[in-house]
Design a protein around this motif. Structure first.
Motif, PDB file in Angstrom:
ATOM      1  N   LYS A 258       0.826  -1.205   0.000  1.00 21.25           N
ATOM      2  CA  LYS A 258       0.000   0.000   0.000  1.00 21.25           C
ATOM      3  C   LYS A 258       0.863   1.259   0.000  1.00 21.25           C
ATOM      4  O   LYS A 258       0.565   2.224  -0.710  1.00 21.25           O
ATOM      5  CB  LYS A 258      -0.944   0.012   1.205  1.00 21.25           C
ATOM      6  N   SER A 259       1.952   1.241   0.752  1.00 21.05           N
ATOM      7  CA  SER A 259       2.865   2.388   0.786  1.00 21.05           C
ATOM      8  C   SER A 259       3.461   2.654  -0.586  1.00 21.05           C
ATOM      9  O   SER A 259       3.610   3.810  -1.010  1.00 21.05           O
ATOM     10  CB  SER A 259       3.980   2.142   1.800  1.00 21.05           C
ATOM     11  N   PHE A 260       3.811   1.594  -1.295  1.00 27.22           N
ATOM     12  CA  PHE A 260       4.355   1.711  -2.656  1.00 27.22           C
ATOM     13  C   PHE A 260       3.364   2.457  -3.546  1.00 27.22           C
ATOM     14  O   PHE A 260       3.742   3.375  -4.291  1.00 27.22           O
ATOM     15  CB  PHE A 260       4.634   0.313  -3.199  1.00 27.22           C
ATOM     16  N   LEU A 261       2.094   2.070  -3.489  1.00 26.74           N
ATOM     17  CA  LEU A 261       1.080   2.692  -4.336  1.00 26.74           C
ATOM     18  C   LEU A 261       0.775   4.121  -3.896  1.00 26.74           C
ATOM     19  O   LEU A 261       0.595   5.013  -4.735  1.00 26.74           O
ATOM     20  CB  LEU A 261      -0.196   1.842  -4.302  1.00 26.74           C
ATOM     21  N   LYS A 262       0.738   4.357  -2.607  1.00 20.51           N
ATOM     22  CA  LYS A 262       0.502   5.721  -2.118  1.00 20.51           C
ATOM     23  C   LYS A 262       1.636   6.651  -2.527  1.00 20.51           C
ATOM     24  O   LYS A 262       1.405   7.820  -2.859  1.00 20.51           O
ATOM     25  CB  LYS A 262       0.331   5.712  -0.595  1.00 20.51           C
ATOM     26  N   ASP A 263       2.869   6.140  -2.522  1.00 22.77           N
ATOM     27  CA  ASP A 263       4.016   6.948  -2.951  1.00 22.77           C
ATOM     28  C   ASP A 263       3.906   7.346  -4.425  1.00 22.77           C
ATOM     29  O   ASP A 263       4.493   8.342  -4.846  1.00 22.77           O
ATOM     30  CB  ASP A 263       5.323   6.183  -2.722  1.00 22.77           C
ATOM     31  N   LYS A 264       3.158   6.562  -5.185  1.00 22.55           N
ATOM     32  CA  LYS A 264       2.944   6.885  -6.599  1.00 22.55           C
ATOM     33  C   LYS A 264       1.751   7.829  -6.790  1.00 22.55           C
ATOM     34  O   LYS A 264       1.429   8.202  -7.917  1.00 22.55           O
ATOM     35  CB  LYS A 264       2.736   5.606  -7.408  1.00 22.55           C
ATOM     36  N   GLY A 265       1.079   8.143  -5.704  1.00 24.56           N
ATOM     37  CA  GLY A 265      -0.016   9.094  -5.779  1.00 24.56           C
ATOM     38  C   GLY A 265      -1.415   8.510  -5.706  1.00 24.56           C
ATOM     39  O   GLY A 265      -2.402   9.237  -5.858  1.00 24.56           O
TER      40      GLY A 265
END
Length: 229
Positions: A110-117
């Motif tokens: 989830k952090s990976f995807l949130k970092d992408k916006g």
């Protein structure tokens, strides 16, 4: 002498039937493997061809102790993100192993995807996706998905799509192969034969419930409902 001959004959018969059973088991296993692969392949399409769905399911893989996702998982998440950006589905489900305090795939995903916006509310975490079968089962019963895009590497994707279809979902697969994954792929593909046979039995014969079920968290709501309390 006659007793000795009888014993030899019995041993020969036992050996014959053992070899026959082994050949039968191997043949059955290969037939099942081919069936799962054939069915799954029918619904694997490109990112442009895949129809819109309720959600994109990204299947988990290894995460390093510092929370960094492995190469294979990075590629799965990137492919899932790109589908989300294309508008193929309004929500993402990241499903993986979070069965221990010291190992957590889904928060890293989830952090990976949130970092992408990607907004927090658009990412649902399945903390109990301990296997492909359980991830898909929970997508159907916990997240109430009916039409699904599954993202993982192709060798794994065929089985995942097969399982989803066998569980009654309108599922499509988009492969996330972005590079050469090295010698490990030989082992993964070999193990996949056994995994396909197991999931064939689970979806068609045994039909076990996942390790955990629980209350429904419809994917049409807010992904923050799956955040750690």
């Amino acid at each position: 002498m006659s007793k000795l001959l009888t014993l030899k004959e019995r041993l020969k018969k036992a050996l014959f039937f053992s070899v026959l059973l082994l050949l039968l088991a191997c043949t059955t296993g290969l037939i099942v493997n081919q069936n799962v692969e054939s069915v799954g392949t029918k619904y694997i399409v490109t990112s442009n061809e895949v129809p819109n769905a309720d959600a994109i399911l990204v299947l988990g893989a290894y995460v390093f102790p510092n929370g960094t996702v492995s190469t294979m998982l990075n590629d799965r998440l990137t492919a899932g993100y790109e589908l989300y950006e294309q508008g193929k589905a309004p929500k993402l489900i990241v499903s993986g192993d979070h069965g221990r305090k010291d190992y957590d795939e889904v928060n890293s995903m989830k952090s990976f995807l949130k970092d992408k916006g990607v907004p927090n509310q658009d990412v649902f975490m399945d903390h109990a996706g301990f296997s492909t079968y359980e991830s898909v089962y929970r997508a159907r019963d916990i997240f109430k998905v009916q039409k699904l895009i599954i993202v993982t590497q192709e060798y794994h994707l065929k089985r995942a799509v097969y399982v989803a279809r066998a569980l009654g979902l309108e599922a499509y697969g988009v492969a996330s192969d972005r590079r050469d994954y090295g010698q490990a792929m030989k082992m993964y593909k070999f193990r996949e034969i056994a995994a396909r046979n197991k999931d064939f039995l689970w979806t068609n014969v045994i039909k076990p419930k996942p390790t955990f079920l629980g209350d429904a968290i419809p994917v049409f709501g807010d992904g923050k409902a799956t955040d750690d309390k």
